[in-house]
Scaffold this active site. Structure first.
Site, PDB file in Angstrom:
ATOM      1  N   LEU A   1      11.142   5.580  -6.380  1.00  0.00           N
ATOM      2  CA  LEU A   1      10.353   5.680  -5.762  1.00  0.00           C
ATOM      3  C   LEU A   1      10.238   4.798  -4.217  1.00  0.00           C
ATOM      4  O   LEU A   1      10.154   3.176  -4.899  1.00  0.00           O
ATOM      5  CB  LEU A   1       9.110   5.963  -6.348  1.00  0.00           C
ATOM      6  CG  LEU A   1       9.008   7.202  -7.184  1.00  0.00           C
ATOM      7  CD1 LEU A   1       7.334   6.880  -7.929  1.00  0.00           C
ATOM      8  CD2 LEU A   1       8.920   8.342  -6.619  1.00  0.00           C
TER       9      LEU A   1
ATOM     10  N   VAL B   1      10.636   2.685 -11.048  1.00  0.00           N
ATOM     11  CA  VAL B   1      10.346   4.209 -10.874  1.00  0.00           C
ATOM     12  C   VAL B   1      10.658   5.182 -10.848  1.00  0.00           C
ATOM     13  O   VAL B   1      10.913   5.072  -9.236  1.00  0.00           O
ATOM     14  CB  VAL B   1       8.981   4.060 -11.074  1.00  0.00           C
ATOM     15  CG1 VAL B   1       8.141   5.719 -11.529  1.00  0.00           C
ATOM     16  CG2 VAL B   1       7.978   3.028 -12.051  1.00  0.00           C
TER      17      VAL B   1
ATOM     18  N   GLY C   1       5.811   3.791  -8.972  1.00  0.00           N
ATOM     19  CA  GLY C   1       6.179   3.126  -8.895  1.00  0.00           C
ATOM     20  C   GLY C   1       5.286   1.492  -9.130  1.00  0.00           C
ATOM     21  O   GLY C   1       5.184   1.200  -9.976  1.00  0.00           O
ATOM     22  N   HIS C   2       4.330   1.009  -7.994  1.00  0.00           N
ATOM     23  CA  HIS C   2       2.708   0.527  -7.902  1.00  0.00           C
ATOM     24  C   HIS C   2       2.284   0.003  -9.097  1.00  0.00           C
ATOM     25  O   HIS C   2       1.799  -0.445  -9.868  1.00  0.00           O
ATOM     26  CB  HIS C   2       2.357   0.625  -6.511  1.00  0.00           C
ATOM     27  CG  HIS C   2       3.100   0.979  -5.144  1.00  0.00           C
ATOM     28  ND1 HIS C   2       3.675   1.360  -4.648  1.00  0.00           N
ATOM     29  CD2 HIS C   2       3.737  -0.442  -4.855  1.00  0.00           C
ATOM     30  CE1 HIS C   2       3.855   1.315  -3.637  1.00  0.00           C
ATOM     31  NE2 HIS C   2       3.918   0.028  -3.479  1.00  0.00           N
TER      32      HIS C   2
ATOM     33  N   GLY D   1       0.544  -1.417   0.197  1.00  0.00           N
ATOM     34  CA  GLY D   1      -0.211   0.192  -0.367  1.00  0.00           C
ATOM     35  C   GLY D   1       0.434   1.019  -0.062  1.00  0.00           C
ATOM     36  O   GLY D   1       2.003   1.368  -0.449  1.00  0.00           O
ATOM     37  N   ALA D   2       0.256   2.688   0.442  1.00  0.00           N
ATOM     38  CA  ALA D   2       0.565   3.988   0.069  1.00  0.00           C
ATOM     39  C   ALA D   2       1.201   3.896  -1.192  1.00  0.00           C
ATOM     40  O   ALA D   2       2.636   4.086  -1.697  1.00  0.00           O
ATOM     41  CB  ALA D   2       1.858   4.287   1.157  1.00  0.00           C
ATOM     42  N   LEU D   3       0.049   3.356  -1.887  1.00  0.00           N
ATOM     43  CA  LEU D   3       0.468   3.256  -3.813  1.00  0.00           C
ATOM     44  C   LEU D   3       1.311   4.457  -3.811  1.00  0.00           C
ATOM     45  O   LEU D   3       1.068   5.744  -3.637  1.00  0.00           O
ATOM     46  CB  LEU D   3      -0.650   2.742  -4.208  1.00  0.00           C
ATOM     47  CG  LEU D   3      -0.992   1.809  -4.273  1.00  0.00           C
ATOM     48  CD1 LEU D   3      -2.405   1.543  -4.187  1.00  0.00           C
ATOM     49  CD2 LEU D   3      -0.039   0.480  -3.840  1.00  0.00           C
TER      50      LEU D   3
ATOM     51  N   LYS E   1      13.223  -3.147  -8.122  1.00  0.00           N
ATOM     52  CA  LYS E   1      14.336  -2.138  -7.117  1.00  0.00           C
ATOM     53  C   LYS E   1      14.851  -3.386  -6.020  1.00  0.00           C
ATOM     54  O   LYS E   1      15.429  -2.621  -5.249  1.00  0.00           O
ATOM     55  CB  LYS E   1      12.766  -1.021  -7.139  1.00  0.00           C
ATOM     56  CG  LYS E   1      13.502  -0.483  -4.810  1.00  0.00           C
ATOM     57  CD  LYS E   1      12.372   1.280  -5.092  1.00  0.00           C
ATOM     58  CE  LYS E   1      13.065   1.654  -4.401  1.00  0.00           C
ATOM     59  NZ  LYS E   1      12.564   1.134  -3.096  1.00  0.00           N
TER      60      LYS E   1
ATOM     61  N   SER F   1       7.321   3.557  -0.532  1.00  0.00           N
ATOM     62  CA  SER F   1       6.637   4.325   0.116  1.00  0.00           C
ATOM     63  C   SER F   1       7.678   5.101   1.423  1.00  0.00           C
ATOM     64  O   SER F   1       6.812   6.004   1.959  1.00  0.00           O
ATOM     65  CB  SER F   1       5.968   2.892   1.208  1.00  0.00           C
ATOM     66  OG  SER F   1       4.857   2.679  -0.292  1.00  0.00           O
TER      67      SER F   1
HETATM   68  P1  AMP Z   1       6.203  -2.413  -1.711  1.00  0.00           P
HETATM   69  O1  AMP Z   1       4.694  -1.793  -1.246  1.00  0.00           O
HETATM   70  O2  AMP Z   1       6.871  -1.710  -1.053  1.00  0.00           O
HETATM   71  O3  AMP Z   1       6.177  -3.903  -1.537  1.00  0.00           O
HETATM   72  O4  AMP Z   1       5.873  -2.928  -3.366  1.00  0.00           O
HETATM   73  C1  AMP Z   1       5.031  -3.729  -4.053  1.00  0.00           C
HETATM   74  C2  AMP Z   1       6.112  -3.670  -5.497  1.00  0.00           C
HETATM   75  O5  AMP Z   1       5.662  -2.139  -6.646  1.00  0.00           O
HETATM   76  C3  AMP Z   1       7.025  -4.610  -4.756  1.00  0.00           C
HETATM   77  O6  AMP Z   1       7.630  -5.964  -6.795  1.00  0.00           O
HETATM   78  C4  AMP Z   1       8.540  -3.781  -5.437  1.00  0.00           C
HETATM   79  O7  AMP Z   1       9.143  -3.680  -5.756  1.00  0.00           O
HETATM   80  C5  AMP Z   1       7.798  -2.322  -6.144  1.00  0.00           C
HETATM   81  N1  AMP Z   1       8.241  -1.006  -6.102  1.00  0.00           N
HETATM   82  C6  AMP Z   1       8.384  -0.105  -5.055  1.00  0.00           C
HETATM   83  N2  AMP Z   1       8.941   0.695  -5.860  1.00  0.00           N
HETATM   84  C7  AMP Z   1       8.800   0.781  -7.040  1.00  0.00           C
HETATM   85  C8  AMP Z   1       9.751   1.270  -7.840  1.00  0.00           C
HETATM   86  N3  AMP Z   1       9.871   2.706  -7.731  1.00  0.00           N
HETATM   87  N4  AMP Z   1       9.844   1.477  -8.941  1.00  0.00           N
HETATM   88  C9  AMP Z   1       9.722  -0.353  -9.694  1.00  0.00           C
HETATM   89  N5  AMP Z   1       8.434  -0.935  -8.499  1.00  0.00           N
HETATM   90  C10 AMP Z   1       8.376  -0.841  -7.462  1.00  0.00           C
END
Ligand code: AMP
Length: 273
Positions: free
Chosen positions: A181, A173, A33-34, A28-30, A146, A183
């Site tokens: 990026l 991203v 990148g998400h 979350g906290a999309l 990332k 969260s």
């Molecule tokens: P998280 O919410 O941080 O667990 O991330 C969820 C998914 O989004 C994971 O597969 C991360 O690798 C991906 N993610 C997080 N930040 C980025 C970003 N800046 N660019 C691309 N994917 C990302």
């Protein structure tokens, strides 16, 4: 878009889906990148499931589980606009049971680098992703480059357990100034954010050095450390795609990884060569 919180409801909804299912697991906290993962999943599948679950088992004692940013309403709106079919937001108590069967990350890949700094972190990651795969039964699941080590471990889980899912890596991203990026970027004060930029700058320098023909890992790492003097670097490592350390960069088989603390915030970033 359906927002589902109950396991049984998700199982029934999944049962009704025909055709390919794309799945994007998140905490979350999309952010953009998400969204990049979500858009790719949307474009490649008949149906799209996104999960938002701040998974307690991947946080170590003393880490930021409590403080981790939660933005449920905004996340719902973002997913709605992005064309998500099912947004799965379970409670911790429905995901985990007492004395359950668990999974462990690989002894090498799960306990070096991030796994060395955060022992047990990847055990929590594979546990939750396995559960989420069981519930959503995706055709394809999307993960960010990332989190390079996480991506490799999930790929390995799929290989080792013969799971019928395609893992799709998605490029990192960045903000215009290069900051990847995350969260966790919301934790950064103005001055900290400025210093955090040195992480992306160091990777840019590494990329330029390699393009200019400098392939020696030690030389590249030394220059990167020099650029990140103002932050507390945890590690800079140059590894192959299986995370074995490389003395020399191998084009198309190298990842340069950085982890650093800026104030209280821990950031990671990397460069795929
Ligand atoms: P998280 O919410 O941080 O667990 O991330 C969820 C998914 O989004 C994971 O597969 C991360 O690798 C991906 N993610 C997080 N930040 C980025 C970003 N800046 N660019 C691309 N994917 C990302």
């Amino acid at each position: 878009m359906r927002i589902i919180r109950e396991i049984e409801e998700l199982k029934t909804a999944r049962e009704a889906l025909e055709g390919s299912v794309g799945f994007v697991p998140t905490m979350g906290a999309l952010h953009q990148g998400h969204l990049s993962l979500i858009r790719k999943a949307k474009s490649e599948n008949d149906h799209l499931i996104v999960s938002v679950f701040v998974n307690p088992t991947q946080f170590l004692p003393g880490e930021d589980l409590e403080a981790y940013p939660r933005r449920e309403e905004a996340d719902c709106r973002i997913c709605e606009v992005a064309g998500v079919d099912i947004l799965f937001m379970p409670e911790i108590s429905s995901v985990y049971r007492e004395d359950e069967v668990t999974l462990k990350a690989p002894a090498y890949l799960g306990y070096i680098l991030e796994g060395n700094r955060r022992p047990g972190h990847f055990d929590g990651v594979v546990r939750v992703v396995m559960k989420l795969f069981g519930l959503t039964r995706p055709t394809s699941a999307y993960f960010g480059k990332k989190d390079a080590q996480q991506l490799r471990i999930i790929e390995k889980m799929v290989e080792d357990l013969f799971l019928p899912v395609r893992i799709v890596p998605v490029d990192t991203v960045r903000e215009e100034d290069g900051l990847a990026l995350s969260s966790r970027n919301v934790y950064l004060g103005e001055e900290e954010r400025r210093r955090a930029l040195s992480i992306a700058r160091s990777l840019k320098r590494a990329s330029r050095l390699v393009m200019a023909g400098e392939l020696e890992s030690e030389t590249i790492k030394a220059q990167m450390h020099e650029i990140m003097k103002e932050i507390e670097v945890e590690y800079v490592e140059i590894v192959d795609r299986d995370f074995r350390p490389l003395q020399r960069v191998e084009i198309h088989n190298t990842i340069i990884l950085v982890a650093a603390r800026v104030g209280k915030t821990r950031l990671i970033d990397n460069l795929w060569l």
